[in-house]
Design a protein around this motif. Structure first.
Motif, PDB file in Angstrom:
ATOM      1  N   ARG A   5      -5.648  -0.545  14.414  1.00 16.27           N
ATOM      2  CA  ARG A   5      -4.831   0.249  13.487  1.00 16.27           C
ATOM      3  C   ARG A   5      -3.450  -0.394  13.305  1.00 16.27           C
ATOM      4  O   ARG A   5      -2.842  -0.276  12.229  1.00 16.27           O
ATOM      5  CB  ARG A   5      -4.734   1.687  14.020  1.00 16.27           C
ATOM      6  N   PHE A   8      -2.987  -2.680  10.321  1.00 12.37           N
ATOM      7  CA  PHE A   8      -2.672  -2.029   9.050  1.00 12.37           C
ATOM      8  C   PHE A   8      -1.174  -2.120   8.775  1.00 12.37           C
ATOM      9  O   PHE A   8      -0.741  -2.498   7.693  1.00 12.37           O
ATOM     10  CB  PHE A   8      -3.118  -0.559   9.062  1.00 12.37           C
ATOM     11  N   ASN A   9      -0.365  -1.781   9.777  1.00 17.78           N
ATOM     12  CA  ASN A   9       1.091  -1.800   9.611  1.00 17.78           C
ATOM     13  C   ASN A   9       1.618  -3.201   9.326  1.00 17.78           C
ATOM     14  O   ASN A   9       2.614  -3.371   8.626  1.00 17.78           O
ATOM     15  CB  ASN A   9       1.782  -1.239  10.858  1.00 17.78           C
ATOM     16  N   VAL A  11      -0.117  -5.738   7.704  1.00 16.86           N
ATOM     17  CA  VAL A  11      -0.601  -6.424   6.500  1.00 16.86           C
ATOM     18  C   VAL A  11      -0.758  -5.552   5.256  1.00 16.86           C
ATOM     19  O   VAL A  11      -0.967  -6.073   4.157  1.00 16.86           O
ATOM     20  CB  VAL A  11      -1.946  -7.150   6.769  1.00 16.86           C
ATOM     21  N   MET A  12      -0.680  -4.220   5.403  1.00 18.94           N
ATOM     22  CA  MET A  12      -0.938  -3.348   4.250  1.00 18.94           C
ATOM     23  C   MET A  12       0.355  -2.735   3.719  1.00 18.94           C
ATOM     24  O   MET A  12       1.283  -2.442   4.478  1.00 18.94           O
ATOM     25  CB  MET A  12      -1.897  -2.211   4.637  1.00 18.94           C
ATOM     26  N   VAL A  13       0.398  -2.543   2.407  1.00 19.71           N
ATOM     27  CA  VAL A  13       1.506  -1.819   1.774  1.00 19.71           C
ATOM     28  C   VAL A  13       1.551  -0.420   2.384  1.00 19.71           C
ATOM     29  O   VAL A  13       0.502   0.202   2.574  1.00 19.71           O
ATOM     30  CB  VAL A  13       1.286  -1.750   0.245  1.00 19.71           C
ATOM     31  N   PRO A  14       2.750   0.108   2.690  1.00 14.57           N
ATOM     32  CA  PRO A  14       2.822   1.366   3.456  1.00 14.57           C
ATOM     33  C   PRO A  14       2.671   2.660   2.645  1.00 14.57           C
ATOM     34  O   PRO A  14       3.180   3.701   3.050  1.00 14.57           O
ATOM     35  CB  PRO A  14       4.218   1.277   4.082  1.00 14.57           C
ATOM     36  N   ASN A  15       1.926   2.617   1.532  1.00  9.48           N
ATOM     37  CA  ASN A  15       1.769   3.848   0.735  1.00  9.48           C
ATOM     38  C   ASN A  15       0.733   4.804   1.310  1.00  9.48           C
ATOM     39  O   ASN A  15       0.632   5.944   0.871  1.00  9.48           O
ATOM     40  CB  ASN A  15       1.403   3.510  -0.721  1.00  9.48           C
ATOM     41  N   TYR A  16      -0.057   4.344   2.292  1.00  9.80           N
ATOM     42  CA  TYR A  16      -0.993   5.231   2.997  1.00  9.80           C
ATOM     43  C   TYR A  16      -0.561   5.360   4.452  1.00  9.80           C
ATOM     44  O   TYR A  16       0.120   4.497   4.989  1.00  9.80           O
ATOM     45  CB  TYR A  16      -2.426   4.679   2.981  1.00  9.80           C
TER      46      TYR A  16
END
Length: 401
Positions: A5, A8-9, A11-16
């Protein structure tokens, strides 16, 4: 690669803000996470996995199509798209179909078509779109502005104009706002994200009558209610009100991204060659899977099964409520069910969701005060009962602090 998990923080855009649980496998109405923990799925990917996870017929179709033809673009048509369109036309009021990839795209197409139709039929003055507070129609800039939650469209600059909002189920307000300048009224025939709110018969029939009176197109957003969710193939069928344009997505692909906009020949004629398009819309992979979904769902067994399972669900929720007195109302239709929290627990829907996950049950919320359930349409009675046992444990934890 170690997939956690935390990645996610990184590599992913933080909109979710996804759960700490990462599912790795699904079968029917069960999910398994990275540690092998098993969950019962009452969320259904937000009303998408209409036939559960990895339904054997869908897997078979996807494998076969995957070895046959993936993509062409709309410079060429393809057999799965034409077969699916024919089946949608045969099963509904519609005569013409446009394919896209998501509910937002289908709604975007519907709104563009409505504006185009009004412009060409009546002139530039006829461009007002009326929609409803708490409604949800997607996240493109046009659809999110038509959606009735300003917080979703604020902060992105000037919004598309001539869009007005009214309260759902308030026919008098619509009567005072609608005019010959109105090009379309866009509505969910049962509000999903807005709290699982059903229309009164008087309201929904009144909306149709007012649209007729003012030559406005009635657009039904059936992204969440369509393809069997309410116990009818499309919700309009159970309301005895026929829209001019209908949008469908979510369950249509059973988990494979696809959407459709359905309308009549006369209205469709205003999207002439070159006026609208989609690179992936109607691709053979998606259409083949959706055709199989439609073949399975549009049967008396599955549709009547939805109604029977909905009853079992509601009875179970009522029984839980008699013990814990935390819900003011159980509402919705078919397997789109909302448990509305009582005043004492108002605003705490997320607590119920989090505790449910701790008890190995996946569910949803619809706003801050409604727990929402959108399971597989063919979930077994046993899974419903077992899932409600887990949900009751979660409710007990929240109620008893």
């Amino acid at each position: 690669m170690n997939v956690t998990r935390d990645l996610f923080n990184d590599v992913m855009v933080p909109n979710y803000s996804p759960s700490a649980v990462i599912p790795v496998k699904g079968l029917g109405s069960r999910l398994w996470d990275q540690t092998g923990t098993e969950y019962i799925d009452f969320a259904g990917g937000i009303a998408v996995n209409a036939l559960g996870h990895c339904h054997p017929e869908l897997v078979k179709t996807l494998k076969h199509q995957g070895e046959t033809l993936w993509h062409l673009s709309n410079v060429l048509t393809n057999e799965p798209a034409l077969r699916l369109a024919k089946k949608l036309v045969d099963a509904t009021f519609a005569e013409k179909v446009f394919f896209a990839n998501s509910g937002a795209e289908a709604n975007e197409a519907a709104l563009k078509l409505a504006r185009r139709y009004a412009l060409e039929q009546f002139g530039e003055h006829k461009n007002q779109i009326i929609a409803f507070n708490q409604g949800f129609h997607g996240r493109t800039f046009f659809t999110v502005t038509v959606g009735g939650q300003a917080s979703y469209s604020d902060g992105f600059g000037p919004k598309p104009g001539n869009i007005d909002h009214l309260d759902y189920n308030d026919l008098a307000s619509l009567e005072s706002m609608i005019s010959d300048k109105t090009c379309a009224v866009m509505i969910e025939p049962l509000q999903g994200e807005g709290g699982v709110v059903s229309p009164s018969a008087e309201f929904i029939k009144g909306v149709r009558a007012l649209c007729d009176k003012h030559n406005a197109l009635l657009i039904f957003d059936e992204v969440q209610t369509g393809v069997g969710r309410t116990g009818d193939l499309y919700a309009y069928m159970g309301l005895d009100v026929t829209p001019d344009i209908l949008t469908s997505a979510k369950a249509l692909g059973g988990g494979f991204p696809i959407a459709a906009m359905l309308t009549t020949t006369a209205i469709a004629s205003h999207l002439k060659v070159g006026t609208h398009g989609s690179t992936y819309g109607g691709n053979p992979l998606a259409c083949a899977v959706a055709e199989t979904v439609l073949d399975i769902v549009n049967t008396p067994e599955v549709l009547s099964g939805v109604k029977q399972k909905a009853l079992l669900f509601r009875q179970g929720l009522e029984a839980i409520n008699q013990k814990y007195d935390c819900f003011g109302e159980i509402r919705g239709k078919g397997l789109l069910i909302g448990a509305v929290l009582s005043e004492k627990f108002a605003g705490r829907a997320r607590d119920f969701l989090v505790e449910s996950a701790n008890e190995q049950l996946m569910c949803l919320v619809a706003g801050a005060s409604v727990v929402r359930f959108t399971p597989s349409l063919i979930i077994s009675d046993e899974d419903i009962k077992q899932g409600l046992v887990r949900f009751e444990r979660a409710v007990a934890k929240v109620v008893n602090g």
